[in-house]
Design an enzyme around this catalytic site. Structure first.
Site, mmCIF file in Angstrom:
data_model
loop_
_atom_site.group_PDB
_atom_site.id
_atom_site.type_symbol
_atom_site.label_atom_id
_atom_site.label_comp_id
_atom_site.label_asym_id
_atom_site.label_seq_id
_atom_site.Cartn_x
_atom_site.Cartn_y
_atom_site.Cartn_z
ATOM 1 N N ILE A 24 -7.504 7.569 -0.760
ATOM 2 C CA ILE A 24 -7.258 6.128 -0.867
ATOM 3 C C ILE A 24 -8.016 5.508 0.299
ATOM 4 C CG2 ILE A 24 -5.060 6.378 0.393
ATOM 5 C CD1 ILE A 24 -4.046 3.881 -1.043
ATOM 6 N N SER A 25 -8.900 4.567 0.002
ATOM 7 C CA SER A 25 -9.759 3.992 1.035
ATOM 8 C C SER A 25 -8.943 3.282 2.101
ATOM 9 C CB SER A 25 -10.737 2.985 0.412
ATOM 10 O OG SER A 25 -11.664 3.628 -0.422
ATOM 11 N N GLN A 26 -9.515 3.204 3.304
ATOM 12 C CA GLN A 26 -8.833 2.464 4.361
ATOM 13 C C GLN A 26 -8.815 0.979 3.979
ATOM 14 O OE1 GLN A 26 -12.219 3.172 7.456
ATOM 15 N NE2 GLN A 26 -11.046 1.436 8.206
ATOM 16 N N PRO A 27 -7.779 0.252 4.374
ATOM 17 C CA PRO A 27 -7.663 -1.155 4.004
ATOM 18 C C PRO A 27 -8.887 -2.002 4.375
ATOM 19 C CG PRO A 27 -5.582 -0.363 4.844
ATOM 20 C CD PRO A 27 -6.561 0.751 5.049
ATOM 21 N N ARG B 90 0.822 -1.215 0.000
ATOM 22 C CA ARG B 90 0.000 0.000 0.000
ATOM 23 C C ARG B 90 0.857 1.267 0.000
ATOM 24 N NH1 ARG B 90 -3.519 2.923 4.340
ATOM 25 N NH2 ARG B 90 -5.322 3.646 3.145
#
Length: 229
Positions: free
Chosen positions: A66-69, A40
């Site tokens: 960027i979305s959280q994992p 990431r």
């Protein structure tokens, strides 16, 4: 984009993240393996690299994140990707979610409305992943309209808050296909309900509802502003 070395330290932080995702309820080992295999920190600016494996979203420009994992894992798990399935992603952003889907074996068509992000992400994946994800294709366009030329799709994923379920995307879904989309809860733009829509043989839709999330808004049209690089 940031540093594209993948050190033992970064791999160790990624393993801790995987353990955290398991504790939060992610069960699909294929999804967890894909997230483990995709660094990431590659997708973040160098100043944010030390936080890359925190389970949170980060800005990437143009008002996008960027979305959280956990969100990436949750949506990927709901999609239940099978190898070689044709997947449409609405909202390329950093391309992190798209690369995770490609790592799962999907043939990904991803749309971005911001020309600057479209160019940045396409060039980044081409340069740093070389020939690893040849099935990942980038498009500049309006996500509400989908990609009629390449329809129908086995799966569709929307990575922005939709005011409603776009009819064009339903039409571009195969019979038996699934659409995963965060929809504004009761008209509230601050919180979304994750939904999975399955298209039945008779054309009817099965709608399942899951947890609440927060996404940036899904917008129509195309922003043709060129990146400053």
């Amino acid at each position: 984009m940031g540093n594209t070395e993948d050190t033992f330290r970064q791999q160790g932080l990624r393993k801790k993240l995987i353990d955290e995702l398991r504790k939060k309820g992610i069960k699909d080992e294929r999804v967890l393996t894909a997230i483990m295999n995709v660094p990431r920190h590659y997708f973040l600016e160098s100043a944010l690299e030390q936080f890359a494996y925190d389970d949170r979203a980060f800005p990437i420009g143009e008002g996008q994140t960027i979305s959280q994992p956990y969100t990436v894992a949750f949506q990927s798990e709901l999609l239940d990707i099978k190898r070689n399935e044709k997947v449409l992603e609405i909202g390329t952003g950093s391309a992190y979610q798209a690369v995770v889907l490609a790592e799962l074996g999907a043939r990904v068509h991803t749309i971005e409305r911001h020309k600057s992000l479209y160019e940045k992400s396409r060039n980044f994946v081409k340069k740093y992943f070389k020939n690893k994800y040849l099935s990942l294709q980038f498009f500049l366009g309006d996500g509400f309209k989908g990609l009629t030329t390449f329809a129908p799709f086995d799966k569709i994923i929307v990575t922005a808050a939709a005011p409603e379920i776009p009819e064009a995307l339903i039409k571009q879904l195969k019979v038996g296909g699934k659409l995963v989309i965060p929809v504004n809860e009761d008209g509230n733009e601050e919180v979304q309900r994750m939904k999975r829509i399955t298209k039945k043989e008779d054309g009817s839709l099965e709608v399942e509802e899951f947890s609440q999330f927060q996404f940036v808004p899904m917008l129509g049209g195309t922003n043709m502003k060129v990146a400053n690089n």
